[in-house]
Design a protein around this motif. Structure first.
Motif, PDB file in Angstrom:
ATOM      1  N   GLY A  85      20.999  73.745   9.363  1.00  0.00           N
ATOM      2  CA  GLY A  85      20.821  75.126   9.458  1.00  0.00           C
ATOM      3  C   GLY A  85      19.527  75.467   9.461  1.00  0.00           C
ATOM      4  O   GLY A  85      19.031  76.194  10.127  1.00  0.00           O
ATOM      5  N   ASP A  86      18.585  74.898   8.529  1.00  0.00           N
ATOM      6  CA  ASP A  86      17.154  75.180   8.368  1.00  0.00           C
ATOM      7  C   ASP A  86      16.400  74.630   9.883  1.00  0.00           C
ATOM      8  O   ASP A  86      15.581  75.477  10.151  1.00  0.00           O
ATOM      9  N   THR A  87      16.774  73.333  10.279  1.00  0.00           N
ATOM     10  CA  THR A  87      16.090  73.039  11.473  1.00  0.00           C
ATOM     11  C   THR A  87      16.380  73.973  12.619  1.00  0.00           C
ATOM     12  O   THR A  87      15.662  74.426  13.333  1.00  0.00           O
ATOM     13  N   MET A  88      17.782  74.620  12.728  1.00  0.00           N
ATOM     14  CA  MET A  88      18.126  75.591  13.853  1.00  0.00           C
ATOM     15  C   MET A  88      17.269  76.734  13.552  1.00  0.00           C
ATOM     16  O   MET A  88      16.956  77.297  14.515  1.00  0.00           O
ATOM     17  N   GLU A  89      17.301  77.256  12.402  1.00  0.00           N
ATOM     18  CA  GLU A  89      16.489  78.648  12.070  1.00  0.00           C
ATOM     19  C   GLU A  89      15.032  78.312  12.570  1.00  0.00           C
ATOM     20  O   GLU A  89      14.470  79.194  12.985  1.00  0.00           O
ATOM     21  N   TRP A  90      14.395  77.237  12.073  1.00  0.00           N
ATOM     22  CA  TRP A  90      13.016  76.938  12.410  1.00  0.00           C
ATOM     23  C   TRP A  90      12.658  77.204  13.949  1.00  0.00           C
ATOM     24  O   TRP A  90      11.828  77.464  14.183  1.00  0.00           O
ATOM     25  N   ASP A  92      14.596  78.329  15.940  1.00  0.00           N
ATOM     26  CA  ASP A  92      14.977  79.818  16.613  1.00  0.00           C
ATOM     27  C   ASP A  92      13.694  80.793  16.304  1.00  0.00           C
ATOM     28  O   ASP A  92      13.412  81.732  17.287  1.00  0.00           O
ATOM     29  N   ARG A  93      13.130  80.516  15.399  1.00  0.00           N
ATOM     30  CA  ARG A  93      11.853  81.609  15.066  1.00  0.00           C
ATOM     31  C   ARG A  93      10.806  81.336  15.794  1.00  0.00           C
ATOM     32  O   ARG A  93       9.987  82.162  15.947  1.00  0.00           O
TER      33      ARG A  93
END
Length: 404
Positions: A85-90, A92-93
């Motif tokens: 989830g952190d990778t996806m958010e990284w 995405d930002r």
């Protein structure tokens, strides 16, 4: 001699992820990436057939870690800090939209690895990270609390050093000279070579199966793809990862037992075949596939059971049905050799995990020496897991580098 706060050896996934996160955490630091080749991020470019399989849709740390034949125990803690989830958010930002496919693999919406590469290059440029290509590292060692890095294009001095070179034997040798233990590299993620007559004319056929290495505890299940050279697909690749050391020890000459029906026992298949004999006495056995098997595979296994193509169910003997049930659920195939899975060469082996602090990814032997990615004795099955290891290690190392 050029001076830096952080030098990263290796211009791949882990190297860039470290550089960008360090620069974001502390923009004042002077950072360089040293890459021995003419191009950076070459493995990212070819990953996932050129689409870049960024990570995998597994959002529970302990479950995610189960996909690592080497590194499962060590990655549990780190995954609680930074995972899927952190990778996806990284991404995405940074304007990179990702999508989850049916099999759980995660790709950029663009279906192009260039999207990931462009993101890394533009972020590195934005933060002033220097990218020095054609800089082959010859040696590195500590001197007066600094690291000296000797390269083919001159020498560098740095306070902190990150090694993110994957399975580069020259770097492993330097690390060994510093007193670190390494585990010998053996291939992981490979396909099985077999010239068995039952599959030789079936390239392209894919079906769900369970596979076991004979006289071993190694087993796997999932889609199995028949290829021109033997067998591939997730079921085989998973088996190759978990069996990397064992299969290397027998020089890739072994036997596998394939259950083409995945969950049926031999007796259950036999009972089903007897029922079909009673239900369709006038039908030719080879004409209509059973058990939802691909038709070409069904017909090949019928021939292997010494049943002629024009045989009707009424005319097949009990012995032939018994043989067919064995071919369907207990087929033994001789494997002689392996082939690399596409360009995604992955190795088991690397720096001994006992010598790394997994709260920081720093060496336990040297202060300000960090490791991330495949240079560690960590590897995973196919599906985006090897990249997730790179992102996690790089992120945690970056945090440690900028907090001290």
């Amino acid at each position: 001699m050029m001076n830096y706060d952080l030098i990263i050896v290796g211009g791949g996934a882990a190297g860039f992820f470290t550089a960008i996160n360090v620069a974001e955490n502390d923009p004042k630091l002077k950072i360089a990436i040293l890459e021995r080749g003419k191009e950076v991020l070459s493995k990212v470019r070819v990953s996932g057939g050129g689409r870049c399989n960024v990570t995998h849709a597994e959002f529970i740390p302990n479950e995610l870690s189960k996909n690592y034949p080497r590194g499962e125990k060590e990655l549990k803690g780190p995954f609680h800090t930074f995972m899927t989830g952190d990778t996806m958010e990284w991404f995405d930002r940074r304007g990179v939209a990702l999508k989850i496919e049916d099999d759980g693999r995660i790709f950029p919406v663009s279906d192009s690895s260039e999207t990931i590469i462009n993101c890394f290059l533009s972020e590195a440029k934005r933060y002033g990270v220097e990218i020095l290509k054609n800089h082959a590292v010859k040696n590195f060692y500590q001197e007066d609390k600094q690291w000296l890095v000797e390269t083919s294009q001159g020498d560098f001095r740095t306070t902190m050093l990150m090694i993110a070179t994957g399975s580069n034997p020259k770097i492993w040798k330097i690390v060994q000279d510093l007193g670190h233990q390494t585990v010998d590299a053996v291939p992981s993620l490979f396909t099985f070579n077999s010239k068995d007559s039952r599959i030789v004319n079936l390239p392209g056929v894919v079906t769900n199966a369970s596979v076991q290495v004979k006289n071993s505890k190694l087993s796997s299940e999932g889609p199995l793809l028949i290829t021109h050279w033997g067998m591939s697909g997730p079921a085989i690749l998973k088996l190759s990862a978990w069996g990397a050391i064992e299969l290397n020890a027998c020089q890739y000459h072994f036997e596998i037992i394939v259950n083409w029906l995945q969950y049926y026992s031999q007796q259950e298949a036999f009972e089903e075949l007897k029922a079909l004999k009673n239900k369709y006495p006038k039908q030719q056995i080879s004409k209509y596939t059973q058990f939802e098997l691909p038709k070409r595979l069904w017909q090949s296994l019928i021939l292997a059971s010494e049943i002629r193509n024009d045989t009707r169910w009424a005319d097949v003997s009990k012995m032939q049905l018994r043989t067919l049930s064995e071919q369907l659920t207990q087929g033994v195939f001789v494997i002689k050799g392996k082939s690399t899975f596409k360009e995604e060469f992955v190795t088991a082996g690397g720096i001994d995990l006992k010598e790394v602090n997994f709260k920081t990814f720093e060496s336990k032997k040297y202060h300000n020496l960090y490791f991330a990615g495949e240079v560690l004795n960590i590897d995973a099955i196919t599906g985006g897991f090897n990249f997730q290891n790179a992102w996690t290690g790089a992120f945690i190392a970056a945090k440690a580098i900028t907090s001290g």
